[in-house]
Design a protein around this motif. Structure first.
Motif, PDB file in Angstrom:
ATOM      1  N   ILE A   1       0.839  -1.202   0.000  1.00  0.00           N
ATOM      2  CA  ILE A   1       0.000   0.000   0.000  1.00  0.00           C
ATOM      3  C   ILE A   1       0.871   1.247   0.000  1.00  0.00           C
ATOM      4  CG2 ILE A   1      -1.608   1.363   1.407  1.00  0.00           C
ATOM      5  CD1 ILE A   1      -2.869  -1.329   2.272  1.00  0.00           C
ATOM      6  N   ARG A   2       1.941   1.229   0.804  1.00  0.00           N
ATOM      7  CA  ARG A   2       2.862   2.367   0.796  1.00  0.00           C
ATOM      8  C   ARG A   2       3.474   2.551  -0.590  1.00  0.00           C
ATOM      9  NH1 ARG A   2       4.168   0.746   6.285  1.00  0.00           N
ATOM     10  NH2 ARG A   2       5.821  -0.661   5.543  1.00  0.00           N
ATOM     11  N   GLY A   3       3.862   1.437  -1.213  1.00  0.00           N
ATOM     12  CA  GLY A   3       4.416   1.521  -2.558  1.00  0.00           C
ATOM     13  C   GLY A   3       3.402   2.011  -3.572  1.00  0.00           C
ATOM     14  N   PHE A   4       2.179   1.522  -3.457  1.00  0.00           N
ATOM     15  CA  PHE A   4       1.087   1.950  -4.341  1.00  0.00           C
ATOM     16  C   PHE A   4       0.876   3.459  -4.246  1.00  0.00           C
ATOM     17  CE2 PHE A   4      -3.452   3.090  -4.422  1.00  0.00           C
ATOM     18  CZ  PHE A   4      -3.841   2.659  -5.682  1.00  0.00           C
ATOM     19  N   ILE A   5       0.811   3.969  -3.021  1.00  0.00           N
ATOM     20  CA  ILE A   5       0.606   5.403  -2.823  1.00  0.00           C
ATOM     21  C   ILE A   5       1.772   6.193  -3.416  1.00  0.00           C
ATOM     22  CG2 ILE A   5       0.515   7.222  -1.057  1.00  0.00           C
ATOM     23  CD1 ILE A   5      -1.127   5.230   0.665  1.00  0.00           C
ATOM     24  N   GLY A   6       3.002   5.712  -3.199  1.00  0.00           N
ATOM     25  CA  GLY A   6       4.160   6.394  -3.756  1.00  0.00           C
ATOM     26  C   GLY A   6       4.167   6.386  -5.272  1.00  0.00           C
ATOM     27  N   GLN A   7       3.865   5.244  -5.860  1.00  0.00           N
ATOM     28  CA  GLN A   7       3.835   5.161  -7.323  1.00  0.00           C
ATOM     29  C   GLN A   7       2.768   6.065  -7.906  1.00  0.00           C
ATOM     30  OE1 GLN A   7       3.468   0.940  -8.217  1.00  0.00           O
ATOM     31  NE2 GLN A   7       5.683   0.713  -8.403  1.00  0.00           N
ATOM     32  N   GLU A   8       1.561   6.011  -7.346  1.00  0.00           N
ATOM     33  CA  GLU A   8       0.472   6.823  -7.890  1.00  0.00           C
ATOM     34  C   GLU A   8       0.739   8.320  -7.699  1.00  0.00           C
ATOM     35  OE1 GLU A   8      -1.028   5.241  -9.927  1.00  0.00           O
ATOM     36  OE2 GLU A   8      -2.842   4.243  -9.218  1.00  0.00           O
ATOM     37  N   ALA A   9       1.362   8.681  -6.603  1.00  0.00           N
ATOM     38  CA  ALA A   9       1.693  10.094  -6.379  1.00  0.00           C
ATOM     39  C   ALA A   9       2.677  10.594  -7.437  1.00  0.00           C
ATOM     40  CB  ALA A   9       2.272  10.286  -4.977  1.00  0.00           C
ATOM     41  N   LEU A  10       3.650   9.764  -7.785  1.00  0.00           N
ATOM     42  CA  LEU A  10       4.615  10.155  -8.810  1.00  0.00           C
ATOM     43  C   LEU A  10       3.980  10.175 -10.199  1.00  0.00           C
ATOM     44  CD1 LEU A  10       7.775   8.278  -7.531  1.00  0.00           C
ATOM     45  CD2 LEU A  10       7.392  10.743  -7.552  1.00  0.00           C
ATOM     46  N   HIS A  11       3.070   9.244 -10.459  1.00  0.00           N
ATOM     47  CA  HIS A  11       2.342   9.281 -11.736  1.00  0.00           C
ATOM     48  C   HIS A  11       1.556  10.589 -11.847  1.00  0.00           C
ATOM     49  CE1 HIS A  11       2.154   4.569 -11.732  1.00  0.00           C
ATOM     50  NE2 HIS A  11       3.380   5.044 -11.770  1.00  0.00           N
ATOM     51  N   SER A  12       0.891  10.952 -10.753  1.00  0.00           N
ATOM     52  CA  SER A  12       0.114  12.188 -10.741  1.00  0.00           C
ATOM     53  C   SER A  12       1.017  13.392 -10.995  1.00  0.00           C
ATOM     54  CB  SER A  12      -0.612  12.332  -9.395  1.00  0.00           C
ATOM     55  OG  SER A  12      -1.430  13.467  -9.383  1.00  0.00           O
ATOM     56  N   ARG A  13       2.193  13.413 -10.351  1.00  0.00           N
ATOM     57  CA  ARG A  13       3.135  14.524 -10.530  1.00  0.00           C
ATOM     58  C   ARG A  13       3.586  14.636 -11.981  1.00  0.00           C
ATOM     59  NH1 ARG A  13       9.069  13.687  -8.369  1.00  0.00           N
ATOM     60  NH2 ARG A  13       9.163  12.624 -10.412  1.00  0.00           N
ATOM     61  N   GLU A  14       4.004  13.513 -12.567  1.00  0.00           N
ATOM     62  CA  GLU A  14       4.517  13.560 -13.927  1.00  0.00           C
ATOM     63  C   GLU A  14       3.433  13.925 -14.936  1.00  0.00           C
ATOM     64  OE1 GLU A  14       7.728  13.387 -14.969  1.00  0.00           O
ATOM     65  OE2 GLU A  14       8.128  13.442 -12.812  1.00  0.00           O
ATOM     66  N   HIS A  15       2.215  13.458 -14.699  1.00  0.00           N
ATOM     67  CA  HIS A  15       1.152  13.781 -15.649  1.00  0.00           C
ATOM     68  C   HIS A  15       0.615  15.199 -15.447  1.00  0.00           C
ATOM     69  CE1 HIS A  15       0.735  10.180 -18.096  1.00  0.00           C
ATOM     70  NE2 HIS A  15       1.130   9.511 -17.025  1.00  0.00           N
ATOM     71  N   ARG A  16       0.778  15.761 -14.262  1.00  0.00           N
ATOM     72  CA  ARG A  16       0.463  17.196 -14.107  1.00  0.00           C
ATOM     73  C   ARG A  16       1.429  18.021 -14.959  1.00  0.00           C
ATOM     74  NH1 ARG A  16      -3.339  18.205 -10.323  1.00  0.00           N
ATOM     75  NH2 ARG A  16      -3.606  16.629  -8.682  1.00  0.00           N
TER      76      ARG A  16
END
Length: 278
Positions: A74-89
């Motif tokens: 779950i920690r990894g999932f949150i980290g991955q999705e946060a970085l995806h969100s950053r890059e796509h912003r």
């Protein structure tokens, strides 16, 4: 009690990579093809808010997880999705710099997300599972068929490959949380139908908005080429359709599609062509 179904050899951990695609976004970066470029750009426009909502939905239940492996995932999932969100912003800011009215597109999507955020937590998590299934299937398809990205700029190929790899790695995390904390199969399937409608609705609307700005909305040649790309040859969505619908099977689980060999090959390729780390 073991809850996680992520198989051995698969690590759910964020990669802090930096994809500067601002120059690429000034062009029809996918083989100079207006439709293919608009289609992938349309997907990107949904990711920042969508993936933040996935994070929020899973966070609501993580305190109820007592499996150390799933807790770490779950920690990894949150980290991955946060970085995806950053890059796509940053990606979407590049689209705005090109002259697209991204604010108007965002307002349309935010109305939907405001509705989603008012739903009960169980429905939000069910929706996350359904949306994660779509991203996982598309990720598998992109990694399985590199020719579908042939003609795309090298940086764009790297960005979409990175995103696909991490979507594959964490494809069962939200599902495992849902199955443990809620486990309502009927709700899972019904919500998936709503997710399906809205996923295709916003992808279509966003694609149309981008093509309209390019002056290609009413171009028959553009749409014929696009329909061929999605449903003919190569037929991106046509190839994905059976895997999309597998979610409705009784007893479905994301790693029933065990694509670990593909994931391993894709990771080696990403490492060989890795962009700058932040």
């Amino acid at each position: 009690m073991a809850i996680s179904t992520t198989p051995s050899g698969v690590s759910v951990a964020p990669r802090h990579l930096d994809f500067d695609v601002s120059q690429d976004l000034k062009t029809d970066w996918h083989g100079n093809d207006a439709f293919r470029t608009a289609f992938f750009n349309a997907l990107s426009l949904q990711f920042p808010e969508g993936e933040q909502q996935f994070i929020n939905a899973v966070r609501k239940y993580r305190d109820r997880i007592d499996d150390p492996k799933l807790t770490q995932e779950i920690r990894g999932f949150i980290g991955q999705e946060a970085l995806h969100s950053r890059e796509h912003r940053a990606y979407n800011e590049g689209l705005k710099a090109r002259g697209y009215d991204i604010d108007a597109i965002d307002r349309r999507f935010m109305k939907h997300m405001e509705w989603v955020n008012r739903l009960p937590a169980s429905r939000q998590l069910a929706g996350t599972c359904g949306a994660e299934h779509y991203t996982a299937v598309l990720a598998n398809a992109i990694l399985s068929h590199p020719e579908w990205m042939a003609g795309a700029t090298p940086k764009m190929q790297q960005l979409w490959r990175w995103h696909a790899i991490e979507e594959t790695e964490h494809k069962s995390v939200a599902f495992d949380v849902y199955r443990h904390c809620i486990g309502n199969e009927r709700l899972r399937r019904v919500v998936f139908l709503f997710v399906t409608f809205h996923f295709f609705r916003f992808t279509f609307l966003n694609t149309c908005s981008l093509l309209k700005a390019d002056g290609k909305l009413w171009s028959l040649r553009t749409w014929l080429g696009g329909l061929n790309f999605l449903w003919g040859r190569p037929g991106v969505l046509r190839h994905c359709l059976p895997d999309f619908m597998a979610y409705l099977r009784k007893g479905f689980q994301p790693w029933q599609q065990d694509n670990r060999p593909l994931l391993e090959r894709s990771l080696k390729d990403l490492e060989m062509n890795s962009p700058t780390a932040r």
